[in-house]
Write a protein that holds these residues in place. Structure first.
Motif: not given
Length: 348
Positions: A127-145
């Motif tokens: 659900v985090y898709g192409m996350s721009e940074s890691v580690p990924i927290a629950e409030d990261a932008p959502l956008g599945a690929t």
């Protein structure tokens, strides 16, 4: 009062049933067995020494599914059931949208009708898709690929809307990273149909001689060795996370999302090396093209689960590889041999 486990015959579902039963919960399992085996449930009973009800039912059949609610006093639901292959979802998106979303709508409608308002939903880090940074927290932008990830994301939104409409709902959304490993007994493990979609069963199938070589999908990602980096978590740690989430939803209302991961990423090549170390020999592999919908780097920030659920992953990469190999070496063809024996004994 029972815990309904949809998709309970599957990889994560069966391990979670073991943990639930060992913790003293009454369990009712629903599974259509489209990508799982009833043999896994027989082994759950063997491992725990406890019995439970099993219904072979498709969630898309509301009439059949309602029987479960009529015949049992359900206290809460752990919802695993759904199609889960990323690559297949890209090829067959309508099948995924229909099965995963419609099945969940039927489940939620029945829960509402029978006043069952506590749920744990099996979501995904996709659900985090192409996350721009890691580690990924629950409030990261959502956008599945991919379509699989979008079904998870859409269902998460459905869960939130249900709570808005009725604040009595209590839902934990668990975003899994990459479950691997198996029960330490070697009796339960991952048993995919056909050629595996996930890394570890692919590696173990090569190691046991079922497949000639491992295919590594892409070596041009922006990582240390060019191969994809993922957060691998032992399936038993993941199963225990569901028990912690269950305690949370039984005591509170609302909707909360939690990452279940270790907080560390390993590349595909690093995973192969770790497995080779465990078994003492090489795993042949071949680099192929990237898979549609895959991303380069994905690992979790699991601190919210530790803070609010009291959960933390305890098992390391060596134990993950060792347990995966114990399962596969003891069950080179997965559950199919046991299923064949069972059918033959019934026929004779």
């Amino acid at each position: 009062m029972a815990i309904l486990v949809t998709g309970g015959a599957g990889y994560i579902g069966s391990h979670t049933c073991v943990e639930l039963l060992n913790a003293g919960y009454e369990v009712v399992v629903v599974d259509n067995l489209c990508n799982s085996s009833s043999e896994s449930l027989r082994r759950v009973k063997e491992i725990t020494g406890k019995d439970f009800k099993f219904y072979q039912i498709d969630l898309l059949s509301r009439k059949d599914f309602e029987v479960v609610f009529k015949q049992n006093k359900i206290e809460a639901v752990i919802h695993f059931a759904g199609l889960k292959a990323v690559g297949e979802s890209v090829r067959l998106p309508l099948r995924y949208y229909h099965n995963n979303i419609t099945g969940t709508l039927v489940l939620c409608d029945l829960m509402q009708e029978y006043a069952v308002e506590r749920m744990i939903f099996s979501s995904s880090a996709t659900v985090y898709g192409m996350s721009e940074s890691v580690p990924i927290a629950e409030d990261a932008p959502l956008g599945a690929t991919n379509a699989y990830g979008r079904t998870k994301l859409m269902i998460e939104e459905i869960m939130k809307d249900m709570h808005v409409s009725d604040p009595k709902w209590s839902i934990a959304i668990l975003r899994y990273f990459n479950p691997i490993g198996a029960h330490s007994s070697g009796r339960l493990g991952e048993d995919p149909n056909g050629i595996p979609n996930n890394l570890m069963p692919f590696i173990t199938q090569v190691a046991v001689g079922g497949l000639k070589e491992l295919q590594i999908y892409g070596n041009d990602y922006p990582t240390l060795d060019g191969t994809g980096v993922r957060d691998y978590i032992h399936v038993v740690d993941l199963a225990r996370g569901h028990l912690k989430a269950l305690e949370k939803v039984m005591a509170n209302t609302g909707v909360e999302a939690y990452n279940l991961g270790t907080g560390r990423g390993y590349s595909v090549v690093e995973m192969v090396s770790a497995f080779e170390k465990v078994i003492g020999r090489r795993i042949p592999y071949r680099i192929t093209d990237r898979r549609p919908g895959d991303i380069g780097i994905c690992y979790s920030d699991p601190t919210k689960a530790e803070r609010e659920l009291g959960w933390i992953a305890e098992k390391g990469i060596d134990e993950m590889c060792l347990d995966a190999w114990r399962w596969q070496s003891n069950n080179p063809c997965g559950y199919v041999e046991e299923d064949t024996i069972l059918v033959e004994s019934i026929i004779s």
